[in-house]
Design an enzyme around this catalytic site. Structure first.
Site, PDB file in Angstrom:
ATOM      1  N   GLU A  92       0.856  -1.181   0.000  1.00 54.75           N
ATOM      2  CA  GLU A  92       0.000   0.000   0.000  1.00 54.75           C
ATOM      3  C   GLU A  92       0.890   1.228   0.000  1.00 54.75           C
ATOM      4  OE1 GLU A  92      -3.834  -0.474   2.478  1.00 54.75           O
ATOM      5  OE2 GLU A  92      -2.239  -1.286   3.711  1.00 54.75           O
ATOM      6  N   HIS A 109      -5.848 -11.126   5.887  1.00 56.12           N
ATOM      7  CA  HIS A 109      -5.943 -11.007   4.427  1.00 56.12           C
ATOM      8  C   HIS A 109      -4.936 -11.894   3.685  1.00 56.12           C
ATOM      9  CE1 HIS A 109      -8.608  -7.844   5.432  1.00 56.12           C
ATOM     10  NE2 HIS A 109      -7.757  -6.844   5.476  1.00 56.12           N
TER      11      HIS A 109
HETATM   12  C1  BG6 Z   1      -7.762  -3.255   6.143  1.00 53.32           C
HETATM   13  C2  BG6 Z   1      -6.588  -2.829   6.966  1.00 53.32           C
HETATM   14  O1  BG6 Z   1      -8.274  -4.457   6.620  1.00 53.32           O
HETATM   15  O2  BG6 Z   1      -7.366  -3.411   4.806  1.00 53.32           O
HETATM   16  C3  BG6 Z   1      -5.997  -1.552   6.426  1.00 53.32           C
HETATM   17  O3  BG6 Z   1      -6.989  -2.633   8.304  1.00 53.32           O
HETATM   18  C4  BG6 Z   1      -5.707  -1.670   4.941  1.00 53.32           C
HETATM   19  O4  BG6 Z   1      -4.827  -1.212   7.135  1.00 53.32           O
HETATM   20  C5  BG6 Z   1      -6.900  -2.224   4.187  1.00 53.32           C
HETATM   21  O5  BG6 Z   1      -5.372  -0.396   4.430  1.00 53.32           O
HETATM   22  C6  BG6 Z   1      -6.553  -2.540   2.753  1.00 53.32           C
HETATM   23  O6  BG6 Z   1      -7.711  -2.944   2.080  1.00 53.32           O
HETATM   24  P1  BG6 Z   1      -8.005  -2.457   0.600  1.00 53.32           P
HETATM   25  O7  BG6 Z   1      -9.213  -3.207   0.189  1.00 53.32           O
HETATM   26  O8  BG6 Z   1      -8.237  -0.991   0.674  1.00 53.32           O
HETATM   27  O9  BG6 Z   1      -6.774  -2.796  -0.177  1.00 53.32           O
END
Ligand code: BG6
Length: 488
Positions: free
Chosen positions: A215, A239
Site C-alpha cells: 500500500e 488477508h
Molecule cells: C484493512 C486494513 O483491513 O485493509 C488496512 O486494516 C488496509 O490497514 C486495508 O489499508 C486494505 O484494504 P483495501 O481493500 O483498501 O486494499
C-alpha cells in the site's frame, strides 16, 4: 422481502472504516437499487449529534469519496435512510436507547449490527447487545465482526466463546473483505474450471509463490488502533493468510460454505509450525521512515499523529511458510505487506521451475526468467501468464511475452469487496465469511512470530517511505535466483 433485515446498525459510524468503505459501499448498493426500500440505517457513535447533524457529516465526508453524488436524488434518498444514535460503547444505557429506536420484533424480521470498531471494543458491544436483548431474535439478528478477530490466539478464543454465549453461530459474520475481491473469487474459477492450470499447480512445477499486498498510504488517522496492532495482525494473519489458503487449497467437493472452510482449514493445518529459534529465518518486520511518495514528502511512522514515541510497531512484514502436504511440500510461500510502499500493488505471483535443459546458448539459463503466473488484485484485476517465445531473426533468442487475460470487459464494473459482502450480510449468505477454526488456525500459524516480536522489543529496521520495503526482506529467500517481484 419479509426475511430481509429492516435495520442496519453501524457501530463506529464516524470511524475510518465506516467513512472509507462502509458508507461508500452502501451508497453504491443504493445507486444500484440493491437496498430494499424498507431498510433503515442507524449510525452509532460518540459525537453529540442529532440526525440532521449526522446527515450533514455524511454529505461532507462522502463528497470526497463519491464525487458528484451529494445533491443527486439517489444520494438524498440514501441519506434519508439514516438516523443517528449518540452513545458510548461501554454504557448499557446507550444500547437501551438504541433498542428503543428499533422497530418491534413483530414488525421486523431482523437487525444487522456491524462492529466497525477496534478489536479491543468487540467484547463490550457483544455483552451490551445481549444485556438489552438485541441478540434476539436468535438466528435472525446478525453481528458482523471486523478483523482482526482477537489480538492473538488466546484472545480470539475468548472472543469466540463470548460470542457463542450470546449468539448462535448463524448470527455471526466474521468478515475478511479480501475474500470479497473479484480476483480472489476468480482464483477459484481459474484453478478449478481450467484443465490447463490445475495439473501444473503443485510442487512438481512451481518453484515458489509470492503474495504481496503493498500500500502507498500510511496509517492515516488510525494510530490508536494501528500502533497496537501492527502489520502482522492488521494484514498478514487475515488477508494474506486467506489469499494463501485460496491459492493452496484442494478443490472442495462443492462451492458451499462448509466445504470451502474445510479445505481452507486443511491448508492452515498443514503449514509447518515455525520453531521459536527459527522466527528470524522466517519473518522480517520493519517500520517506514520518512520518504517520498509520488513526489511528495511524507512523514515516517514515528512522526505520525498519536503514535507512541519510540514505538516499534511494524508497518511492514514479510514471512515465509511451507505447506507440508503432497501438493506443496518444499515450495516456499513468501508473503509480504507494508504501508507507505512505492505504490499500491496487490498480487499473487507463482513462479515456475526452470526448464531442465538449456538449448538457447545466446540466452544463458540464468538470464531467462522462468514462467510466471500473475494474478493482480489491485489496482487492476487481471491474470497474466508469462511465456517465452522466439525473437524474430536469425538467432535462436528468446523473449518474454505476457498473455494477459484481464477478465473484465471494458464496459464492466466490478462490485467493490465491501459491496459484495454487505449484500451477503443483508441476504444472510455466510459463505464468504470466516468460520472460527480458520481464524484460530491462522492465529496459530503466526503465533510464534507474534510471541517472538512481543518479547524482542529493542530494535526494528526501517525502510524509507516510497521504497519496496527493507533489504532484510531479501534474506527470506531459499535460493539465489528468487527475488521479490514488484511489477506485473
Ligand atoms: C484493512 C486494513 O483491513 O485493509 C488496512 O486494516 C488496509 O490497514 C486495508 O489499508 C486494505 O484494504 P483495501 O481493500 O483498501 O486494499
Amino acid at each position: 422481502e419479509a426475511s430481509l433485515p429492516c435495520t442496519f446498525v453501524i457501530f463506529g459510524a464516524t470511524g475510518n472504516l465506516a467513512t472509507n468503505k462502509l458508507l461508500p459501499a452502501l451508497y453504491h448498493l443504493e445507486a444500484a437499487a440493491r437496498l430494499s426500500e424498507s431498510l433503515s440505517i442507524i449510525a452509532f457513535s460518540r459525537r453529540p449529534w442529532n440526525d440532521d447533524e449526522w446527515r450533514n457529516h455524511m454529505r461532507e465526508v462522502l463528497a470526497e469519496k463519491i464525487k458528484g453524488a451529494p445533491g443527486t436524488p439517489v444520494f438524498e434518498r440514501f441519506v434519508a435512510r439514516f438516523r443517528y444514535q449518540q452513545g458510548d460503547l461501554n454504557d448499557v444505557a446507550s444500547y437501551q436507547a438504541l433498542a428503543d429506536r428499533l422497530p418491534p420484533a413483530e414488525a421486523c424480521s431482523s437487525t444487522v449490527f456491524y462492529l466497525a470498531i477496534k478489536p479491543s471494543e468487540f467484547g463490550a458491544v457483544i455483552h451490551n447487545l445481549e444485556a438489552v436483548g438485541l441478540n434476539k431474535p436468535r438466528g435472525l439478528n446478525r453481528v458482523v465482526i471486523e478483523k482482526p478477530f482477537g489480538e492473538d490466539i488466546e484472545s480470539a478464543r475468548m472472543l469466540n466463546q463470548l460470542l457463542h454465549e450470546h449468539f448462535d453461530e448463524e448470527q455471526v459474520f466474521r468478515i475478511d473483505h479480501f475474500l470479497g475481491k473479484e480476483t480472489v473469487q476468480n482464483l477459484l474459477v481459474f484453478r478449478f474450471a481450467n484443465t490447463l492450470i490445475e495439473p501444473l499447480w503443485n510442487r512438481n512445477f512451481i518453484d515458489h509463490v509470492q503474495i504481496t499486498v503493498a500500500e502507498s498510504i500510511g496509517i492515516e488517522k488510525r494510530a490508536d488502533y494501528y500502533d497496537r496492532a501492527g502489520a502482522l495482525r492488521d494484514m498478514l494473519q487475515n488477508h494474506l493468510m486467506q489469499l494463501l489458503t485460496v491459492v493452496a487449497m484442494e478443490p472442495p467437493p462443492a462451492l458451499e460454505a462448509d466445504a470451502l472452510h474445510d479445505e481452507k482449514v486443511k491448508v492452515l493445518r498443514s503449514i509447518r509450525p515455525i520453531a521459536k529459534r527459527a522466527v528470524h529465518a522466517h519473518a522480517v518486520r520493519a517500520q517506514y521512515a520518512r520518504g517520498m511518495i509520488d513526489g511528495a514528502n511524507v512523514p515516517g511512522y514515528q512522526q505520525e499523529e498519536k503514535v507512541e514515541p519510540n514505538s516499534i510497531t511494524e508497518t511492514f512484514v514479510a514471512a515465509k511458510f511451507y505447506i507440508d502436504n503432497w501438493r506443496w511440500r518444499g515450495v516456499p510461500f513468501y508473503l509480504r505487506t507494508g504501508k507507505r510502499m512505492q505504490r499500491q500493488t496487490s498480487m499473487i505471483a507463482l513462479r515456475f521451475r526452470h526448464p531442465p535443459q538449456q538449448l538457447f546458448r545466446e540466452t544463458p539459463l540464468e538470464s531467462i526468467d522462468p514462467n510466471w503466473i500473475l494474478l493482480s488484485i489491485q489496482p487492476d484485476e487481471s491474470m497474466r501468464m508469462e511465456i517465452h517465445v522466439k525473437q524474430p531473426g536469425l538467432d535462436m533468442d528468446t523473449r518474454l511475452m505476457q498473455m494477459n487475460a484481464s477478465f473484465l470487459k471494458t464496459d464492466e464494473q466490478t462490485l467493490d469487496a465491501y459491496e459484495t459482502l454487505l449484500l451477503d450480510v443483508i441476504e444472510g449468505d455466510r459463505s464468504l465469511f470466516l468460520r472460527f477454526d480458520e481464524v484460530e488456525w491462522a492465529w496459530r500459524v503466526v503465533d510464534p512470530i507474534l510471541k517472538n516480536w512481543t518479547v524482542e522489543r529493542e530494535y526494528i529496521p526501517t525502510y524509507p517511505a516510497g521504497s519496496w520495503g527493507p533489504a532484510e526482506a531479501n534474506r527470506l529467500f531459499d535460493s539465489d535466483d528468487q527475488t521479490w517481484r514488484n511489477e506485473l
